[in-house]
Design a protein around this motif. Sequence first.
Motif, PDB file in Angstrom:
ATOM      1  N   LEU A 192      33.138  25.636  12.258  1.00 54.83           N
ATOM      2  CA  LEU A 192      32.932  24.219  12.545  1.00 54.83           C
ATOM      3  C   LEU A 192      33.187  23.905  14.015  1.00 54.83           C
ATOM      4  CD1 LEU A 192      34.636  22.637   9.395  1.00 54.83           C
ATOM      5  CD2 LEU A 192      32.192  22.687   9.890  1.00 54.83           C
TER       6      LEU A 192
ATOM      7  N   TYR B  94      30.294  25.728  16.246  1.00 53.18           N
ATOM      8  CA  TYR B  94      28.926  25.253  16.063  1.00 53.18           C
ATOM      9  C   TYR B  94      28.812  23.738  16.212  1.00 53.18           C
ATOM     10  CZ  TYR B  94      24.206  24.987  14.144  1.00 53.18           C
ATOM     11  OH  TYR B  94      22.856  24.763  13.978  1.00 53.18           O
ATOM     12  N   TYR B  95      29.793  22.989  15.642  1.00 53.99           N
ATOM     13  CA  TYR B  95      29.684  21.532  15.653  1.00 53.99           C
ATOM     14  C   TYR B  95      30.562  20.858  16.691  1.00 53.99           C
ATOM     15  CZ  TYR B  95      26.937  21.786  11.396  1.00 53.99           C
ATOM     16  OH  TYR B  95      25.942  22.033  10.497  1.00 53.99           O
TER      17      TYR B  95
ATOM     18  N   SER C 251      33.848  18.679  14.519  1.00 51.12           N
ATOM     19  CA  SER C 251      34.930  19.327  13.776  1.00 51.12           C
ATOM     20  C   SER C 251      36.149  18.421  13.658  1.00 51.12           C
ATOM     21  CB  SER C 251      35.324  20.645  14.451  1.00 51.12           C
ATOM     22  OG  SER C 251      35.811  20.401  15.763  1.00 51.12           O
TER      23      SER C 251
ATOM     24  N   ASP D  57      30.284  22.527   2.833  1.00 53.87           N
ATOM     25  CA  ASP D  57      28.830  22.387   2.704  1.00 53.87           C
ATOM     26  C   ASP D  57      28.414  20.927   2.720  1.00 53.87           C
ATOM     27  OD1 ASP D  57      26.156  23.556   2.068  1.00 53.87           O
ATOM     28  OD2 ASP D  57      26.419  22.367   0.242  1.00 53.87           O
TER      29      ASP D  57
ATOM     30  N   ILE E 123      28.409  19.719   6.297  1.00 52.36           N
ATOM     31  CA  ILE E 123      27.285  20.298   7.043  1.00 52.36           C
ATOM     32  C   ILE E 123      25.988  19.566   6.724  1.00 52.36           C
ATOM     33  CG2 ILE E 123      25.868  22.376   7.231  1.00 52.36           C
ATOM     34  CD1 ILE E 123      28.479  23.995   6.906  1.00 52.36           C
TER      35      ILE E 123
ATOM     36  N   GLU F  90      23.942  17.673   9.662  1.00 52.10           N
ATOM     37  CA  GLU F  90      22.580  18.095   9.977  1.00 52.10           C
ATOM     38  C   GLU F  90      21.584  16.949   9.819  1.00 52.10           C
ATOM     39  OE1 GLU F  90      21.488  20.766  11.402  1.00 52.10           O
ATOM     40  OE2 GLU F  90      23.513  21.613  11.504  1.00 52.10           O
TER      41      GLU F  90
END
Length: 587
Positions: A407, A410-411, A415, A461, A464, A468
């Motif tokens: 997290l 990538y984010y 996070s 999940d 995410i 997204e």
Amino acid sequence: MAAPKKGRSASAQSRPGRSLAFILIAIAALTGGMFLSGHPTPRLGIDLAGGTSITLTAKNEPGQPNAINQTNMNTAVDIMNRRVNGLGVSEAEVQTQGSDNIIVNIPKGTNSKEARDQVGTTAKLYFRPVLATEVSGSAASASPSPSASSSSSSKATEKATSSSSASPTSSATSQGRAVTDALKADSTPSASSSASSSASPSASSSASPSANASASAAATKLQARYTALDCTDKAQRAKAGEGSKSTDPTVACGKNSSGQWQKYVLGPAEVSGTDIKSASAVFDTQSAAGWKVTMEFTSGGSKKFADITGKLAKNQSPQNQFAIVLDGDVVSDPFVQQALTGGSAEISGSFDQTEAQSLANMLKYGALPLTFKESSVTTVTAALGGEQLHAGLIAGAIGLGLVVIYLVVYYRGLSIIAIPSLLVSGALTYVIMALLGPTIGFALNLPAVCGAIVAIGITADSFIVFFERIRDEIREGRSLRPAVERAWPRARRTILVSDFVSFLAAAVLFIVTVGKVQGFAFTLGLTTVLDVVVVFFFTKPLMTLLARRKFYASGSKWSGLDPKALGAKPPLRRTRRPSAPVDPKEA
């Protein structure tokens, strides 16, 4: 003020703080309840805390080829539950596995040998005459005298009658005698030889002095046990009739209709559970007497029951009562007014349906046409359980750490929303598991720990999917705040569908499995429900609040929402159509 567009919630945009306050107050309240309950940690199952697991396989009795069925197996489970609870084990698990196996899990702190002896033996049910009884711990005289008014059972409203309405065989009455005299004579309190004025004077003189001395010593010892017996003490109840044979007088405990513990002196068993052919709870529609329990005896049992009820009917209360004793506990003590000679009988009183069915089931215990063979015994030490728990926690920590790293890398700034959401989900899961231990008996075992670890991925999940969807909206050229509100309805549908599938799988697994696998299914289902709660009441409101901050709204490269990094299209703007070219000649 213009109404919000379809798919957007005004309250979600303007008052996200309410949702955050709600879930934080809920966590605080549940945590307070956890500490007030005195169980600040989840109750551990046998594989983590250690103990003994016994597998028993049912066998048909001779002449009963189809006795292994669901009804008899459930009845056997009830018997074994009573037995292990009688040992002072409040956390034991007794359940069927398949069609012919019963699994008994007994946690540490229990004598495993005694437990194995208890659960593996056939249920013992007897009908014993009541010699004396009184409320345990009452101020009544400790000496068990049948003439004392305080010794009359408060359950005397339970009455045994003949379903064939047989008339009494004799109208004579007996004066009764002291319990100690009954014990010395080694007979029931209604023995005619003790009350008859025509008894031969030489009968007593022919008795051996040593036999009389032995009977007197046994009577004195039993009376001392009765005097000292306190049925409000669980340990004393469990050992009340310990070591007594069915042919000997004994002491026992049972609850009366007022819910008080009653103690008894009981004579030798006159009828056993195997003498009962059938028993059932029925509602009396003819006399409107309510629920009653009917019994039908075998041919041999009919004669025994007629003999004992004929003797008891001649006595005064409480010596006109018989106690129905299951594994040493008195489950009922009805009185009789006449000899019941028809081969069947009814027990009536102030029963409701549950009480009548419970008594009928207990009467079936002694005639249960099953025996059990010990197939396997597994001992799980506390050290092994601790190692398994330690390994499970390490696995969970590694999984959680990998999710957090993913997290953050990538984010990035997102996070800050995902990690607190994971912590909130974990806190709710822990507190609810701790509360479910004392309330419904939930025990955290290794499969349940696995379910909690799998839930980390399910919860991540959901975040995410939401993130997204927001990034997709930003790629379309929208600013952050509209992107959050437009992304939420689409993400919400996906999250609900995904969680519904996970919950359905957990529910099916819980229904079709037994034992420890149910722990996995239960935890998976619980965490799936909590995932929905956290996403709706914490993640979405927190995202709405942070979208108003310049760090996120400006699309900082560390926010995880940088339009350039996401390849966003330029904002859509309306442009004027170019006017038609003007001909110079016309100008």
